[in-house]
Design an enzyme around this catalytic site. Sequence first.
Site, PDB file in Angstrom:
ATOM      1  N   LYS A  21       0.850  -1.196   0.000  1.00  0.00           N
ATOM      2  CA  LYS A  21       0.000   0.000   0.000  1.00  0.00           C
ATOM      3  C   LYS A  21       0.886   1.246   0.000  1.00  0.00           C
ATOM      4  O   LYS A  21       1.862   1.315   0.750  1.00  0.00           O
ATOM      5  CB  LYS A  21      -0.893  -0.029   1.247  1.00  0.00           C
ATOM      6  CG  LYS A  21      -1.916   1.079   1.332  1.00  0.00           C
ATOM      7  CD  LYS A  21      -2.778   0.920   2.598  1.00  0.00           C
ATOM      8  CE  LYS A  21      -3.867   1.955   2.701  1.00  0.00           C
ATOM      9  NZ  LYS A  21      -4.687   1.782   3.927  1.00  0.00           N
ATOM     10  N   SER A  81      -9.641   1.790   3.019  1.00  0.00           N
ATOM     11  CA  SER A  81      -8.811   2.539   2.109  1.00  0.00           C
ATOM     12  C   SER A  81      -7.791   1.695   1.342  1.00  0.00           C
ATOM     13  O   SER A  81      -7.225   2.180   0.361  1.00  0.00           O
ATOM     14  CB  SER A  81      -8.070   3.634   2.879  1.00  0.00           C
ATOM     15  OG  SER A  81      -7.195   3.063   3.824  1.00  0.00           O
ATOM     16  N   SER A 128      -9.584  -0.476   7.247  1.00  0.00           N
ATOM     17  CA  SER A 128      -9.046  -0.369   5.894  1.00  0.00           C
ATOM     18  C   SER A 128      -8.373  -1.610   5.321  1.00  0.00           C
ATOM     19  O   SER A 128      -8.105  -1.652   4.125  1.00  0.00           O
ATOM     20  CB  SER A 128      -8.064   0.788   5.815  1.00  0.00           C
ATOM     21  OG  SER A 128      -8.771   1.970   5.648  1.00  0.00           O
TER      22      SER A 128
HETATM   23  N1  GLN Z   1     -12.811   4.150   6.507  1.00  0.00           N
HETATM   24  C1  GLN Z   1     -12.181   4.575   7.715  1.00  0.00           C
HETATM   25  C2  GLN Z   1     -11.762   6.014   7.612  1.00  0.00           C
HETATM   26  O1  GLN Z   1     -12.057   6.603   6.626  1.00  0.00           O
HETATM   27  C3  GLN Z   1     -11.033   3.682   8.047  1.00  0.00           C
HETATM   28  C4  GLN Z   1      -9.817   3.992   7.276  1.00  0.00           C
HETATM   29  C5  GLN Z   1      -8.629   3.188   7.693  1.00  0.00           C
HETATM   30  O2  GLN Z   1      -8.737   2.150   8.361  1.00  0.00           O
HETATM   31  N2  GLN Z   1      -7.479   3.662   7.321  1.00  0.00           N
HETATM   32  O3  GLN Z   1     -11.181   6.584   8.466  1.00  0.00           O
END
Ligand code: GLN
Length: 486
Positions: free
Chosen positions: A78, A153, A177
């Site tokens: 990532k 994400s 994410s």
């Molecule tokens: N969807 C969540 C956010 O927008 C989690 C994102 C993540 O785990 N990095 O913060």
Amino acid sequence: MELCDMPAWKLKEMISKGEIGPEDVLDSVFNRIDAVEGTLNSYITLLRDSSYAQAKEVKRRLKEGESLPLGGIPIAIKDIICTKGIETTCASKILKGFRPPYDATVVARVKRAGGIIVGKTNLDEFAMGSSTENSAFGPTRNPWNPETVPGGSSGGSAAAVAAGEAILALGSDTGGSVRQPAAFCGIVGLKPTYGLVSRYGLIAYASSLDQIGPMTKDVKDCALLLQVIAGKDDKDSTSIKLNLPNYLEACEVKDLKGIKIGLPRECVSESIDRSVARVIEEAKRVFEKLGAKVVEISLPHIEYALPTYYIIAPAEASSNLARYDGVQYGLRLKAGSLREMYLETRTNGFGEEVKRRIMIGTYVLSAGYYDAFYLKALKVRRLVKEDFDEAFKEVDYILTPTSPTPAFKIGEKIDDPILMYLSDVFTVPVNLAGICAISINGGFSDDGLPIGIQIIGRAFDEYGVLGVASAFEAETECHSRRPYRR
Ligand code: GLN
């Protein structure tokens, strides 16, 4: 079956028997990339040439008799995890051109283990989002249906693994994410206990919640990759010294006799999609068939977890992102004064969602609002954790959906942040409590989209969680389906 659709453990066996070489696996992966990347956009940076150079090096090390847990396996990283000399963007314009002078600890460990880094994957900018639509490099699409999102994400990592554009991937999980995109793309994703995996070189979003986790085709691969990245690192003071179990052994669990699994009443409400409810019901029966006892439990404060997360995470983010001022990294826009330069750079460098989070975070931390929002959120965080402590006195594991719906359409939620945030309702409590959870494929929707189930365990019980997940996998077929090999 093409090599790129196989799990790492199988490819490793074939490589060690001399049936194939690391270049064959790379050929297969890059062929798939050439075929589907134009549609999916899983990657921000591809490392074709250096991959083949790495493969050569791995071959030499294998020949010399080195034992390499990931020897010759292509892995995607990532693009929020630092790679020495390779652009690391966080999918943000503000980091365009940033080449870290060092490798993240997980990257160094992957390389040491003989993994071959094939590219840096797309994500929601600074990992803020649930759909990979908040990327300065365009959205990633879900390989099961390119009209839908891959989740986020870590959507690029999830899509890449599901599509055979990589064999393994690393993602980061602050509020879901790793797990939610794994669920949307029909793969396995693990959020390790806070402190198990070093965060050194993971560009910070919300430091008290962030963890790096494996994203893989099956549970055995997840164990394999976790073994490589877990363990104390002196460069991250929150990483814990611990005698690591052999996670691969966990995958030999065949039945779940004597195990008690809790199904929280609050997580099977009417607000979840019908197909998700069906998959949970079926999963419950599978666990019972394996000998586990599934009982209803209650996590009374779980309904407050989402608003709590969306105070704490932006608060930490607003502080972490203060360093992108146009002076030290990436983008710097010209202006008359220093103040104007900050303003220009940050206004143009950050996307909408990141700016929204910085504003929310700054607001909840400001004098006069701190007690009402941030401090209160910290107190509720404690209550959420205590709910889990109580539940784990009664049961060994907790089963929930990973997400209330299967993958949604691209564009469907992008203009409604609250609706987007709701996608994380079952994943954020785990980060707030600092415990571990895995998402595995539990079945499919009527439209053929994968649906994830989440198994939550006590702190540092990754071994147990992998065991339960692997027993489930051995009893079901759904995990072996792939979007390009039905
Ligand atoms: N969807 C969540 C956010 O927008 C989690 C994102 C993540 O785990 N990095 O913060």
